[in-house]
Enzyme design. Structure first.
Site, PDB file in Angstrom:
ATOM      1  N   GLU A 181      34.183  10.527  15.517  1.00 57.89           N
ATOM      2  CA  GLU A 181      33.267  11.453  14.346  1.00 57.89           C
ATOM      3  C   GLU A 181      31.741  11.871  15.426  1.00 57.89           C
ATOM      4  OE1 GLU A 181      30.443  13.589  12.769  1.00 57.89           O
ATOM      5  OE2 GLU A 181      31.795  12.099  11.357  1.00 57.89           O
ATOM      6  N   CYS A 202      26.255  15.306   9.324  1.00 58.40           N
ATOM      7  CA  CYS A 202      26.534  15.480  10.464  1.00 58.40           C
ATOM      8  C   CYS A 202      28.490  16.361   9.964  1.00 58.40           C
ATOM      9  CB  CYS A 202      27.089  14.727  11.203  1.00 58.40           C
ATOM     10  SG  CYS A 202      28.067  12.506  11.137  1.00 58.40           S
TER      11      CYS A 202
END
Length: 257
Positions: free
Chosen positions: A4, A38
């Protein structure tokens, strides 16, 4: 392997959005944890503080805000007023809404993007300045939450992950333009969409090249749903049963009896 990675997440706001809810949620999704996310932080629509601390729930910062032109001026005015009112301070103070960035080097990087925006012809509508008078925070690295405008969607500030309390607000004229600009980045982590038109919500959601789309909300998660990004935002999906599928090698065995 599952990754990720980064994001440059889009927040698409149509003229028929629930304006008050949209403003409140966008304020949180733009500046939570000083924008150093993020995917990390809170469910924030009911939270009063933006940057006091963080936890292990994942969320996505909205760093590109696309607003339908008919409400762009109204949105920008209210969003700017609410941003200017945010309290920058020491993370342990209960009144703090924006805390310190992680390091001096990172603060300089984020401020460098503010300078770059001005070099590219952009306007600093709010923030864009250092904060040096934080009580008990002399060793921290603080800046005002920042709104940038008058930048094209192809500008570096609208394309690169700044990872700080900086957002770019861009007006759009129609649905196809909003979709094109939202997808026109190397990232594909998540997006938010604000509209009360169900057909539009389904149509746009299906056209966004991202791993997660939130419609008329933000950071609603169920760990059974797939989580991950497209393009440079990562590889694979997590969340049962998707984690099992990704981390297992399936074998087919055919036996003649």
């Amino acid at each position: 392997m599952s990754l990720e990675l980064g994001g440059k997440n889009a927040n698409i706001i149509f003229a028929d959005a629930d304006f008050d809810k949209c403003i409140e949620t966008t304020l949180n999704s733009s500046f939570r944890n000083q924008g150093e996310i993020c995917l990390c932080g809170y469910t924030v629509t009911k939270s009063k503080n933006l940057g006091t601390n963080s936890n292990n729930i994942c969320l996505t910062c909205r760093s590109r805000i696309f607003v339908e032109r008919s409400i762009y001026a109204k949105f920008l005015q209210v969003f700017k007023e609410r941003t200017d009112a945010l309290v920058v301070g020491h993370p342990l103070e209960p009144t703090t809404q924006i805390g310190a960035l992680v390091s001096k080097a990172h603060l300089e990087k984020v401020m460098g993007y503010v300078a770059l925006a001005q070099q590219e012809g952009g306007t600093v509508e709010a923030g864009g300045t250092l904060v040096t008078n934080v009580a008990n925070g002399q060793n921290g690295y603080y800046m005002r939450p920042t709104i940038l405008t008058n930048l094209p969607p192809t500008s570096r500030c609208a394309q690169e992950e700044i990872f700080g309390p900086v957002v770019v607000v861009i007006p759009f004229d129609n649905e196809s333009e909003a979709i094109e600009w939202a997808n026109d980045t190397q990232y594909g982590l998540s997006a938010s969409l604000w509209t009360q038109n169900l057909s539009r919500a389904m149509r746009v959601s299906g056209s966004l090249d991202v791993g997660t789309v939130w419609v008329n909300q933000w950071m609603v998660r169920d760990l059974n749903l797939p989580f991950g990004g497209n393009k440079a935002s990562g590889i694979g999906r997590e969340g049962a049963p998707y984690s099992f599928d990704f981390f297992c090698n399936e074998r087919a065995v055919m036996i003649a009896l």
